[in-house]
Motif scaffolding. Structure first.
Motif, mmCIF file in Angstrom:
data_model
loop_
_atom_site.group_PDB
_atom_site.id
_atom_site.type_symbol
_atom_site.label_atom_id
_atom_site.label_comp_id
_atom_site.label_asym_id
_atom_site.label_seq_id
_atom_site.Cartn_x
_atom_site.Cartn_y
_atom_site.Cartn_z
ATOM 1 N N LEU A 78 0.869 -1.172 0.000
ATOM 2 C CA LEU A 78 0.000 0.000 0.000
ATOM 3 C C LEU A 78 0.906 1.222 0.000
ATOM 4 N N CYS A 79 0.799 2.039 -1.037
ATOM 5 C CA CYS A 79 1.702 3.161 -1.242
ATOM 6 C C CYS A 79 0.965 4.475 -1.004
ATOM 7 N N ILE A 80 1.649 5.397 -0.311
ATOM 8 C CA ILE A 80 1.116 6.740 -0.096
ATOM 9 C C ILE A 80 1.940 7.703 -0.944
ATOM 10 N N GLY A 81 1.345 8.233 -2.012
ATOM 11 C CA GLY A 81 2.046 9.178 -2.867
ATOM 12 C C GLY A 81 2.341 8.619 -4.243
ATOM 13 N N ALA A 82 1.989 9.381 -5.282
ATOM 14 C CA ALA A 82 2.216 8.934 -6.662
ATOM 15 C C ALA A 82 3.705 8.856 -6.984
ATOM 16 N N GLN A 83 4.504 9.791 -6.488
ATOM 17 C CA GLN A 83 5.936 9.755 -6.746
ATOM 18 C C GLN A 83 6.590 8.583 -6.031
ATOM 19 N N MET A 84 6.067 8.229 -4.854
ATOM 20 C CA MET A 84 6.550 7.028 -4.173
ATOM 21 C C MET A 84 6.214 5.789 -4.987
ATOM 22 N N ASN A 85 5.066 5.809 -5.643
ATOM 23 C CA ASN A 85 4.682 4.707 -6.521
ATOM 24 C C ASN A 85 5.700 4.540 -7.646
#
Length: 302
Positions: free
Chosen positions: A112-119
């Motif tokens: 589960l990722c928080i943030g599009a750039q983290m994705n």
């Protein structure tokens, strides 16, 4: 290649505009970090109350031995940045998450990722998140994000016992001497120390409760999960703004140095043009003086 006065003037104006933008970003980072830092301190105080609740429950009920079965389901929650201008903040954390997944997780894994750039950073490491959430836009949004994550953890468990579920929080926290460090924290299974009975209760009044023990323990666990997720999100936002502030300070210093260099070149070019104009005036004056002298000599001869 020598630059003209007009070119250097435009360059100086552009650098001053950039410096204004950098200074604004630095100010916003400093202002934004304060509410998140306050939220982190507040949830830490609340979390200490929850931990005291666990201790009181264990003292009143008796020490509870948690099952230590191997977890069948692994959920990794990664708190990243989605606003940019904070360097390799996401990349460093993504590398740590990859190492954790390779060394600590055996079996089914969910990200589960928080943030599009983290994705994007996780995707560069060969990790594909199962869901991507937006980070909070303000300190008020941390509670909503934490509540959403707790709900997703409930869905992920699908009624399984806690012993069959592993949840890890990956985020960046404040370190010593103003540095930041990426960390992974185990949220589930619960730490057995939470339900260990103390030999002595440091109070004149012994703890007690009236509601059913199962319901109370379930409420304590849910509050513990919420507080842990809330704190991880708040720490991530504090360190993100701190990283952006540090980079903007470096950028501001670099722009200031470049502005001084351009202004030096501008003064040099301006002085050169003034000198050339003065030389043209002197040469022209000398030429007129010589021509007038020649005319005077010719008039005397005639």
């Amino acid at each position: 290649m020598a630059q003209t006065l007009e070119t250097l003037s435009r360059h100086s104006d552009t650098l001053k505009s950039i410096r204004g933008i950098v200074h604004t970003m630095k100010t916003l980072s400093a202002i934004n970090a304060s509410p998140y830092e306050h939220a982190a301190r507040s949830i830490e105080a609340y979390h200490q109350t929850i931990l005291q609740g666990f201790a009181a429950f264990a003292y009143r009920t008796g020490e509870i031995a948690l099952r230590r079965d191997g977890a069948l389901e692994h959920l990794v929650i990664v708190f990243g940045s989605d606003h940019g201008l904070c360097g390799n903040y996401n990349e460093i954390l993504a590398d740590l998450v990859k190492q954790h997944c390779q060394t600590q997780i055996i079996g089914k894994r969910c990200l589960l990722c928080i943030g599009a750039q983290m994705n994007d950073a996780l995707d560069d490491q060969g990790l594909t998140p199962d869901a991507v959430l937006l980070p909070p836009a303000s300190a008020d949004g941390i509670g909503r994000l934490a509540g959403d994550i707790v709900t997703r953890i409930d869905r992920f468990s699908q009624g399984q016992p806690l012993a069959h579920l592993a949840v890890t929080l990956a985020f960046t926290q404040r370190g010593e001497q103003g540095l930041r460090e990426p960390v992974t924290r185990r949220l589930l299974p619960l730490n057995p120390a939470l339900l260990q009975r103390e030999k002595y209760w440091n109070s004149c009044s012994l703890p007690d409760y009236t509601m059913p023990a199962d319901a109370l323990l379930s409420s304590l666990i849910r509050s513990h999960i919420f507080a842990s997720v809330f704190r991880a999100s708040a720490e991530a936002m504090v360190t993100e703004n701190s990283a952006r502030l540090a980079l903007m300070q470096q950028a501001e210093q670099s722009v200031d140095e470049r502005i001084e260099q351009v202004l030096g070149e501008l003064r040099s070019v301006r002085q050169t043009e003034i000198t050339n104009e003065l030389m043209d005036l002197i040469i022209g004056f000398e030429a007129l003086k010589k021509r007038g002298k020649r005319k005077g000599e010719q008039a005397q001869r005639t």
